[in-house]
Design a protein around this motif. Sequence first.
Motif, short mmCIF file in Angstrom:
data_model
loop_
_atom_site.label_atom_id
_atom_site.label_comp_id
_atom_site.label_asym_id
_atom_site.label_seq_id
_atom_site.Cartn_x
_atom_site.Cartn_y
_atom_site.Cartn_z
N GLY A 146 -1.97 11.93 12.18
CA GLY A 146 -2.44 10.80 12.97
C GLY A 146 -1.92 9.48 12.44
O GLY A 146 -1.52 8.60 13.20
N THR A 147 -1.91 9.33 11.12
CA THR A 147 -1.37 8.12 10.50
C THR A 147 0.11 7.98 10.82
O THR A 147 0.59 6.89 11.17
N LEU A 197 2.34 4.99 12.92
CA LEU A 197 3.53 4.32 12.41
C LEU A 197 4.74 4.57 13.30
O LEU A 197 5.50 3.64 13.60
N PHE A 198 4.94 5.82 13.73
CA PHE A 198 6.10 6.13 14.56
C PHE A 198 6.02 5.44 15.92
O PHE A 198 7.04 5.02 16.47
N ARG A 199 4.82 5.28 16.46
CA ARG A 199 4.66 4.57 17.74
C ARG A 199 4.98 3.09 17.59
O ARG A 199 5.39 2.43 18.52
N VAL A 226 4.26 7.37 2.32
CA VAL A 226 4.75 6.19 3.02
C VAL A 226 4.22 4.96 2.30
O VAL A 226 3.04 4.87 1.97
N GLY A 227 5.14 4.04 2.00
CA GLY A 227 4.75 2.76 1.41
C GLY A 227 4.79 1.71 2.50
O GLY A 227 5.65 1.76 3.38
N ARG A 233 0.86 -1.19 0.00
CA ARG A 233 0.00 0.00 0.00
C ARG A 233 0.89 1.23 0.00
O ARG A 233 1.97 1.22 0.59
N ILE A 234 0.42 2.30 -0.64
CA ILE A 234 1.11 3.59 -0.60
C ILE A 234 0.12 4.63 -0.12
O ILE A 234 -1.00 4.69 -0.62
N ILE A 235 0.53 5.41 0.86
CA ILE A 235 -0.28 6.53 1.33
C ILE A 235 0.44 7.80 0.91
O ILE A 235 1.56 8.05 1.35
#
Length: 103
Positions: free
Chosen positions: A12-13, A17-19, A35-36, A4-6
Amino acid sequence: MEYRIIKSPTSGTMDILFRRKGSASTIPIEHYDAVGMVQGRLIDMVFAADIAEKAAGVVVEDIKGHCPQNLIMIAIFGDTASVEAAIQEIRYKFNEAKTGEIR
């Protein structure tokens, strides 16, 4: 493997991911607008991370999750064109590996 690519991820997304990053980055993650995400078996994700970093100016991180099938996910951070190029190269190299071709 799933991909998936965003493009233009929300804050929030990115917080999610960072968490969930597996460890502290040795390379700072800056100046990304996409981000892929690639999910699969550990051996494939290590191979995919190497392909992505060699293909384009991206930063790859492992993302922790709770998958009963023991799948893991990597996130590929960078500008949109670089993330798309990295995902495309991953798909190409895995297809090559399936057909037995070596480039």
